[in-house]
Motif scaffolding. Structure first.
Motif, mmCIF file in Angstrom:
data_model
loop_
_atom_site.group_PDB
_atom_site.id
_atom_site.type_symbol
_atom_site.label_atom_id
_atom_site.label_comp_id
_atom_site.label_asym_id
_atom_site.label_seq_id
_atom_site.Cartn_x
_atom_site.Cartn_y
_atom_site.Cartn_z
ATOM 1 N N VAL A 189 0.822 -1.203 0.000
ATOM 2 C CA VAL A 189 0.000 0.000 0.000
ATOM 3 C C VAL A 189 0.862 1.263 0.000
ATOM 4 O O VAL A 189 0.724 2.139 -0.867
ATOM 5 N N LEU A 190 1.766 1.361 0.967
ATOM 6 C CA LEU A 190 2.592 2.567 1.056
ATOM 7 C C LEU A 190 3.650 2.603 -0.040
ATOM 8 O O LEU A 190 4.023 3.685 -0.511
ATOM 9 N N GLY A 191 4.144 1.441 -0.446
ATOM 10 C CA GLY A 191 5.115 1.417 -1.542
ATOM 11 C C GLY A 191 4.531 1.980 -2.821
ATOM 12 O O GLY A 191 5.199 2.709 -3.569
ATOM 13 N N ILE A 192 3.265 1.631 -3.099
ATOM 14 C CA ILE A 192 2.589 2.173 -4.278
ATOM 15 C C ILE A 192 2.499 3.697 -4.186
ATOM 16 O O ILE A 192 2.789 4.426 -5.140
ATOM 17 N N ALA A 193 2.091 4.194 -3.010
ATOM 18 C CA ALA A 193 1.943 5.642 -2.842
ATOM 19 C C ALA A 193 3.278 6.363 -3.007
ATOM 20 O O ALA A 193 3.361 7.405 -3.673
ATOM 21 N N VAL A 194 4.343 5.820 -2.406
ATOM 22 C CA VAL A 194 5.656 6.463 -2.503
ATOM 23 C C VAL A 194 6.162 6.447 -3.941
ATOM 24 O O VAL A 194 6.704 7.450 -4.443
ATOM 25 N N LEU A 195 5.999 5.324 -4.622
ATOM 26 C CA LEU A 195 6.472 5.224 -6.002
ATOM 27 C C LEU A 195 5.757 6.235 -6.896
ATOM 28 O O LEU A 195 6.386 6.923 -7.716
ATOM 29 N N TYR A 196 4.449 6.341 -6.743
ATOM 30 C CA TYR A 196 3.705 7.314 -7.534
ATOM 31 C C TYR A 196 4.132 8.739 -7.200
ATOM 32 O O TYR A 196 4.197 9.606 -8.079
ATOM 33 N N THR A 197 4.399 8.995 -5.942
ATOM 34 C CA THR A 197 4.822 10.340 -5.557
ATOM 35 C C THR A 197 6.151 10.700 -6.196
ATOM 36 O O THR A 197 6.342 11.824 -6.691
ATOM 37 N N VAL A 198 7.085 9.774 -6.202
ATOM 38 C CA VAL A 198 8.387 10.023 -6.834
ATOM 39 C C VAL A 198 8.205 10.309 -8.320
ATOM 40 O O VAL A 198 8.821 11.231 -8.879
ATOM 41 N N ILE A 199 7.362 9.515 -8.991
ATOM 42 C CA ILE A 199 7.098 9.754 -10.417
ATOM 43 C C ILE A 199 6.499 11.142 -10.629
ATOM 44 O O ILE A 199 6.909 11.893 -11.524
ATOM 45 N N ALA A 200 5.509 11.493 -9.799
ATOM 46 C CA ALA A 200 4.852 12.796 -9.946
ATOM 47 C C ALA A 200 5.823 13.939 -9.705
ATOM 48 O O ALA A 200 5.841 14.933 -10.437
ATOM 49 N N LEU A 201 6.652 13.821 -8.650
ATOM 50 C CA LEU A 201 7.606 14.887 -8.348
ATOM 51 C C LEU A 201 8.618 15.048 -9.469
ATOM 52 O O LEU A 201 8.927 16.172 -9.893
ATOM 53 N N ALA A 202 9.164 13.917 -9.928
ATOM 54 C CA ALA A 202 10.162 13.996 -10.994
ATOM 55 C C ALA A 202 9.578 14.605 -12.252
ATOM 56 O O ALA A 202 10.177 15.500 -12.878
ATOM 57 N N ASN A 203 8.392 14.169 -12.632
ATOM 58 C CA ASN A 203 7.776 14.680 -13.849
ATOM 59 C C ASN A 203 7.450 16.166 -13.731
ATOM 60 O O ASN A 203 7.739 16.964 -14.632
ATOM 61 N N THR A 204 6.836 16.557 -12.609
ATOM 62 C CA THR A 204 6.434 17.954 -12.431
ATOM 63 C C THR A 204 7.632 18.884 -12.442
ATOM 64 O O THR A 204 7.640 19.922 -13.123
ATOM 65 N N LEU A 205 8.659 18.537 -11.686
ATOM 66 C CA LEU A 205 9.803 19.448 -11.559
ATOM 67 C C LEU A 205 10.679 19.447 -12.799
ATOM 68 O O LEU A 205 11.282 20.474 -13.140
ATOM 69 N N LEU A 206 10.775 18.324 -13.488
ATOM 70 C CA LEU A 206 11.509 18.335 -14.753
ATOM 71 C C LEU A 206 10.812 19.242 -15.758
ATOM 72 O O LEU A 206 11.459 20.024 -16.468
ATOM 73 N N MET A 207 9.471 19.159 -15.830
ATOM 74 C CA MET A 207 8.727 20.038 -16.734
ATOM 75 C C MET A 207 8.859 21.493 -16.314
ATOM 76 O O MET A 207 9.108 22.379 -17.139
ATOM 77 N N ALA A 208 8.676 21.742 -15.003
ATOM 78 C CA ALA A 208 8.665 23.122 -14.528
ATOM 79 C C ALA A 208 10.024 23.782 -14.688
ATOM 80 O O ALA A 208 10.122 24.945 -15.111
ATOM 81 N N THR A 209 11.086 23.059 -14.353
ATOM 82 C CA THR A 209 12.422 23.661 -14.412
ATOM 83 C C THR A 209 12.895 23.842 -15.842
ATOM 84 O O THR A 209 13.619 24.802 -16.161
ATOM 85 N N SER A 210 12.477 22.933 -16.742
ATOM 86 C CA SER A 210 12.948 23.014 -18.124
ATOM 87 C C SER A 210 12.456 24.254 -18.859
ATOM 88 O O SER A 210 13.042 24.647 -19.874
#
Length: 696
Positions: free
Chosen positions: A582-603
């Motif tokens: 349960v928590l592993g799924i949530a953490v993995l999705y959070t990492v994906i969301a953070l990486a995607n959002t900040l890569l887009m925003a910073t670029s």
């Protein structure tokens, strides 16, 4: 339009990468969970063991059948007995007179070498006659696999629900933030003559393409991962040894997961497409540089409704059925309303939160002001962190709080200095000897309810050590013609008669209520004497001194309570595996969301970062500003997540208080800090890497 869509996907593939990964992973997990649920529903029949050589098994009655009222007619309540009755003596004599009878390990069943029809005719309603694979019902622990599969169903269902919830959240956030970054592009399309409907259809077409590709990849991922999950569940002791996932003829999880993935992609893009369609040519150029109108009225109303609905549901449950708050199903799913509401309102919350932070130096000032000004970016980073921290705090904190309440309640209910536990302990001797049993109680004309109970060997000795939460009556009045009940019973007034069937189905016996106890965490009773607990054995002795008996484990009362109800949320391998899913799924999705959002925003911040360099900032200072903004957003998300967890734990505490149970809220600081740390590392890396390239 297809040409525009394909060109947009090629040119902005990085913007869709996070949504693609999140959706593909979600579809893969849904396939795995679906195949797992299908495997539990189509479990293979196990071969009989105890009477493998006997074609027919005659078993004593192992279920309680009682007539109850159902609407205008009647029905039969059929409940399993803890201790099956022995085969009727007269029937056993008749069987032996006619056929070869094999006894194996106890009087509850015998094997018979005879035609099944003739045995059934002879037995009539005096016993159960088992043939074929049904003979395994006479094996020891025949219900063990069924119970394991029920637990497995709950685990897979919870993991699937969390997967669906988090994937929808991440995909919707990804598309919403992508629209915010592409405001100038949509403005140019509108300037070139595109209508609002064409802009919306373009965005939905992009989402459909991503959804189809990601769902197809997810189905392949799920097919490959399902057998591996089956082995993990078996190795972790959650599933029986024979359990496997996949490899059969079950195919329904694939179209269901594929359709769900495409639907999630379209649903996630729908709200963003409506916003994109409202962007005008001139407004797009202004909105591309300034975060204005970041919380549309519809989103604000929906967020407020979910937040108020979650709070209202929590209060209503606490007021009407507080015991529901102690169940894992409740404290896993109920926070999702609060989490979603808080996440939708995040743009409204992050600006004052960022303004409230005081950071030293010029870099600190830039971090604070940029975080408050770029509300969409800050909220997009804070929202997934909020989800993960809230789930971590609520799930682990609730589990530890309930376990702690049970341990404190158990410790407070004995005045003994030492507790001895074990199987088959002696009934006589110093101290209070009790054992596990069950009673079946008729409640009105509509139901017969099974309660776990304790059998008391010596009521006087038991009353001298018991420190029970008595609401009415006196436990010292317990005898062979009475019962101690809790407020949960329909009949719970002192002196009132209660119709009871014993653990072996004997009854109904009419017993008088001697005392009434508070409901507590669910382990407060009922209590009966040994005369009303056939087949019970002593498994616990409370005493002032250590009771040294063969096969017994002696502990102090404090140590016994701690061992019986460990407060660690991951105290067993099965629990650890469930939490990991349960928590592993949530953490993995959070990492994906953070990486995607900040890569887009910073670029897209090349001009801004270049301006900082022209103003005299060093490359290291620029990196500290970018990383600081990411950490500030993570911190805001963690604080909001902790606030949601605190509300849920407070509701749980109120529920425990309403049940007259001990209240000691347990906040999982270390796991929450660890999850926040993972989010901080992911956010820092995803923002610093593109900034290093841009800030030359």
């Amino acid at each position: 339009m297809l040409t525009v869509v394909l060109a947009g996907l090629r040119a902005r593939w990085a913007s869709f990468l996070g949504g693609f990964l999140a959706l593909g992973l979600g579809v893969g997990l849904l396939v795995v969970m679906g195949l797992g649920l299908a495997a539990t529903a189509h479990a293979p029949e196990r071969a009989p063991q105890r009477f493998a050589s006997s074609p027919v098994v005659v078993q004593g009655q192992d279920r309680l059948s009682a007539e109850v009222r159902r609407g205008p007619g009647t029905a039969v309540a059929d409940l399993p007995l803890d201790r099956p009755q022995p085969v009727d003596t007269e029937l056993l004599r008749e069987l032996r007179a006619r056929w070869t009878v094999t006894a194996a390990g106890g009087p509850d069943a015998v094997g018979v070498d005879a035609p099944a029809a003739e045995v059934r005719a002879l037995a009539g309603g005096r016993a159960r006659v088992l043939t074929g694979d049904g003979r395994r019902l006479a094996d020891p622990d025949a219900g063990r696999d069924a119970q394991a599969l029920v637990t497995l169903d709950a685990l897979l269902g919870t993991a699937g629900g969390v997967t669906a919830f988090v994937s929808v959240f991440v995909v919707a956030s990804t598309f919403a933030f992508a629209v915010a970054l592409r405001g100038r592009e949509y403005g140019l399309l509108r300037t070139a003559g595109a209508t609002a409907g064409q802009v919306r259809r373009t965005l939905l077409a992009e989402a459909a393409c991503v959804g189809v590709l990601a769902s197809a990849a997810g189905c392949l991922l799920g097919a490959a991962g399902a057998p591996r999950l089956g082995r993990v569940l078996v190795d972790g002791g959650v599933a029986p040894d024979w359990f496997t996932i996949g490899g059969g003829a079950v195919t329904w999880p694939f179209p269901v997961a594929f359709g769900t993935g495409v639907t999630v992609a379209l649903a996630g893009a729908f709200a963003a497409s409506r916003r994109a369609g409202r962007i005008g040519p001139a407004a797009a150029l202004r909105e591309a540089d300034v975060d204005a109108g970041v919380l549309p009225l519809g989103r604000a109303l929906l967020g407020a409704a979910l937040l108020l609905g979650g709070l209202g549901l929590l209060v209503w449950t606490c007021a009407t059925e507080p015991s529901e708050l102690l169940k894992r199903k409740t404290y896993v799913t109920q926070p999702m309303l609060l989490v979603t509401g808080a996440a939708l309102l995040a743009p409204l919350l992050v600006r004052p939160a960022a303004r409230a932070v005081r950071l030293p130096g010029a870099v600190g000032t830039l971090v604070r002001e940029n975080g408050a000004a770029a509300v969409r970016r800050t909220a997009a980073v804070a929202a997934p962190v909020l989800v993960t921290v809230a789930l971590t705090g609520t799930l682990l904190g609730s589990a530890a709080t309930v376990a702690g309440a049970k341990a404190a309640e158990a410790r407070g209910q004995t005045g003994a200095a030492y507790v001895t536990t074990g199987a088959g302990l002696p009934r006589s001797g110093a101290g209070s000897a009790t054992g596990a049993t069950s009673v079946f109680v008729r409640e009105g004309e509509e139901a017969v309810v099974k309660y776990g109970a304790r059998a008391v060997a010596d009521p006087a000795a038991w009353a001298s050590y018991a420190r029970l939460p008595v609401v009415a009556g006196d436990p010292r009045d317990l005898d062979d013609r009475s019962i101690v009940v809790t407020e949960e019973f329909e009949r719970h007034r002192v002196g009132e008669p209660v119709d009871v069937w014993t653990a072996d189905g004997r009854g109904p016996v009419r017993l008088r209520v001697a005392a009434v106890l508070a409901r507590g965490t669910g382990d407060n009773g009922p209590y009966v004497t040994w005369a009303n607990a056939p087949g019970a054995t002593v498994d616990r002795i409370d005493a002032a001194r250590p009771a040294r008996v063969p096969g017994g484990t002696v502990r102090t009362a404090d140590a016994w309570a701690a061992a019986a109800f460990p407060t660690a949320a991951a105290s067993t391998p099965q629990t650890r595996l469930g939490l990991f899913l349960v928590l592993g799924i949530a953490v993995l999705y959070t990492v994906i969301a953070l990486a995607n959002t900040l890569l887009m925003a910073t670029s897209v911040r090349g001009r801004e970062l270049a301006s900082l360099r022209l103003a005299g900032a060093t490359r290291a200072q620029v990196l500290r500003v970018v990383a600081g903004e990411a950490l500030l957003a993570v911190g805001i998300g963690a604080v909001l997540g902790l606030a949601v967890a605190a509300v849920c734990l407070a509701g749980l505490g109120a529920g425990l208080a309403a049940l007259s149970a001990p209240v000691a809220l347990a906040v999982p600081w270390i796991p929450t800090a660890a999850v926040t740390g993972v989010c901080a590392v992911a956010a820092t890396g995803a923002s610093a890497l593109p900034a290093w390239r841009l800030a030359r």
